[in-house]
Write a protein that holds these residues in place. Structure first.
Motif, PDB file in Angstrom:
ATOM      1  N   LYS A 125      40.533  42.549  36.248  1.00  0.00           N
ATOM      2  CA  LYS A 125      41.438  42.596  35.098  1.00  0.00           C
ATOM      3  C   LYS A 125      42.326  41.354  35.020  1.00  0.00           C
ATOM      4  O   LYS A 125      42.712  40.937  33.932  1.00  0.00           O
ATOM      5  CB  LYS A 125      42.298  43.854  35.160  1.00  0.00           C
ATOM      6  CG  LYS A 125      41.499  45.103  34.911  1.00  0.00           C
ATOM      7  CD  LYS A 125      42.338  46.331  34.959  1.00  0.00           C
ATOM      8  CE  LYS A 125      41.431  47.535  34.767  1.00  0.00           C
ATOM      9  NZ  LYS A 125      42.113  48.753  34.542  1.00  0.00           N
ATOM     10  N   LEU A 126      42.633  40.781  36.175  1.00  0.00           N
ATOM     11  CA  LEU A 126      43.465  39.580  36.196  1.00  0.00           C
ATOM     12  C   LEU A 126      42.649  38.295  36.017  1.00  0.00           C
ATOM     13  O   LEU A 126      43.215  37.232  35.804  1.00  0.00           O
ATOM     14  CB  LEU A 126      44.235  39.502  37.522  1.00  0.00           C
ATOM     15  CG  LEU A 126      45.316  40.558  37.724  1.00  0.00           C
ATOM     16  CD1 LEU A 126      45.808  40.542  39.163  1.00  0.00           C
ATOM     17  CD2 LEU A 126      46.469  40.341  36.761  1.00  0.00           C
ATOM     18  N   GLY A 127      41.338  38.406  36.120  1.00  0.00           N
ATOM     19  CA  GLY A 127      40.491  37.222  35.975  1.00  0.00           C
ATOM     20  C   GLY A 127      40.517  36.347  37.208  1.00  0.00           C
ATOM     21  O   GLY A 127      40.465  35.124  37.100  1.00  0.00           O
ATOM     22  N   LEU A 128      40.574  36.955  38.400  1.00  0.00           N
ATOM     23  CA  LEU A 128      40.675  36.166  39.622  1.00  0.00           C
ATOM     24  C   LEU A 128      39.336  35.564  40.057  1.00  0.00           C
ATOM     25  O   LEU A 128      39.317  34.545  40.722  1.00  0.00           O
ATOM     26  CB  LEU A 128      41.253  37.022  40.758  1.00  0.00           C
ATOM     27  CG  LEU A 128      42.660  37.569  40.515  1.00  0.00           C
ATOM     28  CD1 LEU A 128      43.166  38.308  41.736  1.00  0.00           C
ATOM     29  CD2 LEU A 128      43.627  36.461  40.129  1.00  0.00           C
ATOM     30  N   ALA A 129      38.235  36.160  39.680  1.00  0.00           N
ATOM     31  CA  ALA A 129      36.926  35.610  39.997  1.00  0.00           C
ATOM     32  C   ALA A 129      36.448  34.769  38.813  1.00  0.00           C
ATOM     33  O   ALA A 129      36.809  35.026  37.663  1.00  0.00           O
ATOM     34  CB  ALA A 129      35.925  36.729  40.290  1.00  0.00           C
ATOM     35  N   THR A 130      35.617  33.798  39.102  1.00  0.00           N
ATOM     36  CA  THR A 130      35.122  32.903  38.055  1.00  0.00           C
ATOM     37  C   THR A 130      34.399  33.677  36.959  1.00  0.00           C
ATOM     38  O   THR A 130      34.614  33.427  35.771  1.00  0.00           O
ATOM     39  CB  THR A 130      34.172  31.855  38.662  1.00  0.00           C
ATOM     40  OG1 THR A 130      34.869  31.150  39.680  1.00  0.00           O
ATOM     41  CG2 THR A 130      33.687  30.888  37.606  1.00  0.00           C
ATOM     42  N   THR A 131      33.571  34.628  37.344  1.00  0.00           N
ATOM     43  CA  THR A 131      32.836  35.399  36.343  1.00  0.00           C
ATOM     44  C   THR A 131      33.773  36.207  35.460  1.00  0.00           C
ATOM     45  O   THR A 131      33.529  36.375  34.266  1.00  0.00           O
ATOM     46  CB  THR A 131      31.815  36.340  37.009  1.00  0.00           C
ATOM     47  OG1 THR A 131      32.484  37.159  37.961  1.00  0.00           O
ATOM     48  CG2 THR A 131      30.713  35.555  37.685  1.00  0.00           C
ATOM     49  N   ASP A 132      34.874  36.696  36.045  1.00  0.00           N
ATOM     50  CA  ASP A 132      35.848  37.450  35.254  1.00  0.00           C
ATOM     51  C   ASP A 132      36.597  36.546  34.284  1.00  0.00           C
ATOM     52  O   ASP A 132      36.893  36.932  33.164  1.00  0.00           O
ATOM     53  CB  ASP A 132      36.841  38.171  36.171  1.00  0.00           C
ATOM     54  CG  ASP A 132      36.159  39.188  37.067  1.00  0.00           C
ATOM     55  OD1 ASP A 132      35.210  39.842  36.587  1.00  0.00           O
ATOM     56  OD2 ASP A 132      36.569  39.321  38.230  1.00  0.00           O
TER      57      ASP A 132
END
Length: 155
Positions: A125-132
């Protein structure tokens, strides 16, 4: 689940000048001042360190706003719990034995699994991974510079 509102960068169609200005003002209101963002006092020290690390990294790409703070606190707390549980598992006589003598899964393994799921949910939800992060960023549509109707004109 409601569809997220399109930002000014992703909006398509005709939008009046007044609507553009109003939307830009609304988008600016939800942005936070990352310079003064501090971890809540009730978080453990390791959670505060993770909170600060994520805030510093998020500043670079500008993906954090004030609506993400509660998720960031939950993520940081879960990360801290994960570290504690992992340390307890390593202290066990057989740290990689997932089943106890009575053939039940170790409570520490169950706790670790629950915390990992919470971390993964919050981090996406926070976009911590590149795919996110790629899911959060909608590419701008490039418009053709040539008039597509020129081929119909004889000349």
């Amino acid at each position: 689940m409601a569809r997220p509102r399109k930002t000014m960068e992703t909006a398509t169609g005709k939008i009046g000048k007044e609507n553009i200005k109003e939307r830009q003002e609304q988008e600016e209101k939800i942005k936070i001042d990352n310079k003064n963002l501090k971890a809540p006092a009730y978080l453990q020290e390791t959670a505060k360190i993770e909170f600060s690390r994520v805030v510093e990294e998020a500043k670079k790409i500008g993906i954090l706003d004030n609506l993400d703070l509660s998720i960031l606190v939950i993520y940081s707390n879960a990360y801290s719990q994960y570290l504690e549980i992992t340390q307890e598992i390593e202290k066990m006589e057989q740290p990689y034995r997932y089943v106890t003598e009575d053939y039940k899964i170790s409570p520490l393994i169950n706790a670790q699994d629950k915390v990992i799921k919470q971390i993964m949910s919050c981090s996406s939800k926070l976009g911590l991974a590149t795919t996110d992060r790629l899911k959060l960023i909608v590419p701008k549509k490039e418009e053709s510079r040539t008039n597509k109707y020129l081929r119909y004109i004889d000349g």
